[in-house]
Design a protein around this motif. Structure first.
Motif, PDB file in Angstrom:
ATOM      1  N   ASN A  93     -63.968  19.321 -16.481  1.00  0.00           N
ATOM      2  CA  ASN A  93     -63.776  19.865 -15.137  1.00  0.00           C
ATOM      3  C   ASN A  93     -62.379  19.482 -14.645  1.00  0.00           C
ATOM      4  O   ASN A  93     -62.086  18.296 -14.448  1.00  0.00           O
ATOM      5  N   ASN A  94     -61.518  20.473 -14.449  1.00  0.00           N
ATOM      6  CA  ASN A  94     -60.120  20.137 -14.155  1.00  0.00           C
ATOM      7  C   ASN A  94     -59.917  19.550 -12.755  1.00  0.00           C
ATOM      8  O   ASN A  94     -59.017  18.746 -12.535  1.00  0.00           O
ATOM      9  N   ASN A  95     -60.775  19.917 -11.793  1.00  0.00           N
ATOM     10  CA  ASN A  95     -60.669  19.291 -10.470  1.00  0.00           C
ATOM     11  C   ASN A  95     -60.990  17.805 -10.553  1.00  0.00           C
ATOM     12  O   ASN A  95     -60.311  16.970  -9.940  1.00  0.00           O
ATOM     13  N   PHE A 145     -58.119  15.922 -12.259  1.00  0.00           N
ATOM     14  CA  PHE A 145     -57.025  15.670 -11.319  1.00  0.00           C
ATOM     15  C   PHE A 145     -57.375  14.529 -10.367  1.00  0.00           C
ATOM     16  O   PHE A 145     -56.577  13.608 -10.152  1.00  0.00           O
ATOM     17  N   TYR A 195     -53.990  13.697 -15.388  1.00  0.00           N
ATOM     18  CA  TYR A 195     -53.216  14.793 -14.810  1.00  0.00           C
ATOM     19  C   TYR A 195     -52.895  15.844 -15.871  1.00  0.00           C
ATOM     20  O   TYR A 195     -52.988  17.048 -15.641  1.00  0.00           O
ATOM     21  N   ALA A 229     -55.805  18.050 -16.756  1.00  0.00           N
ATOM     22  CA  ALA A 229     -56.045  19.037 -15.697  1.00  0.00           C
ATOM     23  C   ALA A 229     -54.960  20.104 -15.679  1.00  0.00           C
ATOM     24  O   ALA A 229     -55.241  21.304 -15.534  1.00  0.00           O
ATOM     25  N   GLN A 235     -55.104  22.904 -18.042  1.00  0.00           N
ATOM     26  CA  GLN A 235     -56.091  23.922 -17.680  1.00  0.00           C
ATOM     27  C   GLN A 235     -55.649  24.734 -16.452  1.00  0.00           C
ATOM     28  O   GLN A 235     -56.443  25.472 -15.881  1.00  0.00           O
ATOM     29  N   HIS A 288     -54.288  23.525 -13.415  1.00  0.00           N
ATOM     30  CA  HIS A 288     -54.472  22.926 -12.092  1.00  0.00           C
ATOM     31  C   HIS A 288     -53.110  22.684 -11.446  1.00  0.00           C
ATOM     32  O   HIS A 288     -52.345  21.823 -11.889  1.00  0.00           O
ATOM     33  N   ALA A 320     -52.237  19.071 -10.262  1.00  0.00           N
ATOM     34  CA  ALA A 320     -51.921  18.171 -11.367  1.00  0.00           C
ATOM     35  C   ALA A 320     -50.523  18.443 -11.906  1.00  0.00           C
ATOM     36  O   ALA A 320     -49.789  17.512 -12.262  1.00  0.00           O
ATOM     37  N   GLN A 350     -48.242  28.439  -9.713  1.00  0.00           N
ATOM     38  CA  GLN A 350     -49.655  28.411  -9.319  1.00  0.00           C
ATOM     39  C   GLN A 350     -49.820  28.470  -7.805  1.00  0.00           C
ATOM     40  O   GLN A 350     -50.925  28.312  -7.291  1.00  0.00           O
TER      41      GLN A 350
END
Length: 260
Positions: free
Chosen positions: A115-117, A120, A143, A146, A149, A151, A154, A185
């Motif tokens: 899970n990238n959240n 981070f 970091y 994340a 992926q 984020h 991050a 992003q």
């Protein structure tokens, strides 16, 4: 056909808006009831979504206690989003006593599932030494997982770490790379940081470019000095040709982001 009087046009438009709102509210209520029924039957994804509804006050009264209850039920079944959500609740003290160590425990369970959240947030906990001993090396590791992926937060954090040299060798080229990725992003503060980085290097065309992009994304009701102050700081150091080049690069960046 005679035109409808203005007062009746206004009344009709208001009635249509009210009717549309009722339809949306009814649809939202139906969705909440459906998810609640599935959650009661033990569906982990539904339990997570119900927890999120309570956490955000979406279709249900906002309640940290209820959010924690449903996040926990889903988290204990291994739902990574719920584990991350439960970590957020412990970190903020919403619905439970604030507990950094417990937040870290749930973040880690979610992060180890990819899970990238959570990855981070676990990185932030290591950087700040909250719930775990401070470790910039561990912060960078999470970091990076994340950021790989996609984020944006991050990516921005990695840019800042490569500038400070905490946990990594200081590397301005790597900082630029991560800040540019974060900006792509939609992490607009990265635009400002890029401007400062290039300004300190004496590359005023690039500094103007990134400050120009940053100022264009600030709210129009901000005071002019706040919106354009950084860009104007560089403006006088450029020739007209250099300013034109920087603005051309800004247009190219915006086109690239629009295509993405």
């Amino acid at each position: 056909m005679p035109l409808m009087p203005q007062r009746w046009t206004t009344f009709f438009a208001a009635a249509v808006l009210v009717a549309a709102t009722v339809v949306v509210d009814a649809a939202q209520q139906e969705l909440v009831e459906e998810i609640h029924a599935r959650a009661e039957q033990g569906d982990a994804e539904a339990q997570y979504r119900l927890g999120r509804f309570y956490a955000n006050g979406e279709g249900l009264p906002r309640s940290g206690v209820e959010a924690v209850r449903w996040f926990r039920l889903a988290a204990e079944q291994g739902n990574a989003d719920a584990q991350n959500g439960l970590g957020v609740m412990y970190a903020s003290g919403r619905g439970v006593p604030q507990d950094d160590a417990e937040a870290v425990r749930w973040y880690r369970l979610a992060a180890e599932q990819g899970n990238n959240n959570a990855q981070f947030r676990l990185g932030v906990m290591y950087k700040d030494g909250q719930g775990v001993p401070r470790s910039y090396v561990e912060a960078v590791r999470w970091y990076r997982l994340a950021a790989d992926q996609g984020h944006g937060g991050a990516m921005f954090a990695l840019g800042a770490i490569y500038i400070s040299g905490e946990g990594v060798l200081r590397d301005e080229a790597e900082a630029v790379r991560w800040y540019r990725l974060a900006a792509g992003q939609g992490f607009d503060l990265a635009l400002s940081n890029l401007g400062f980085l290039y300004f300190e290097q004496g590359d005023y065309v690039q500094a103007y470019l990134w400050f120009h992009l940053y100022s264009a994304r600030l709210p129009p009701d901000w005071p002019a000095e706040s919106r354009t102050g950084f860009r104007d700081m560089v403006h006088g150091r450029l020739t007209p040709d250099q300013r034109a080049e920087a603005e051309r690069l800004a247009r190219e960046w915006d086109k690239t982001q629009a295509r993405d």
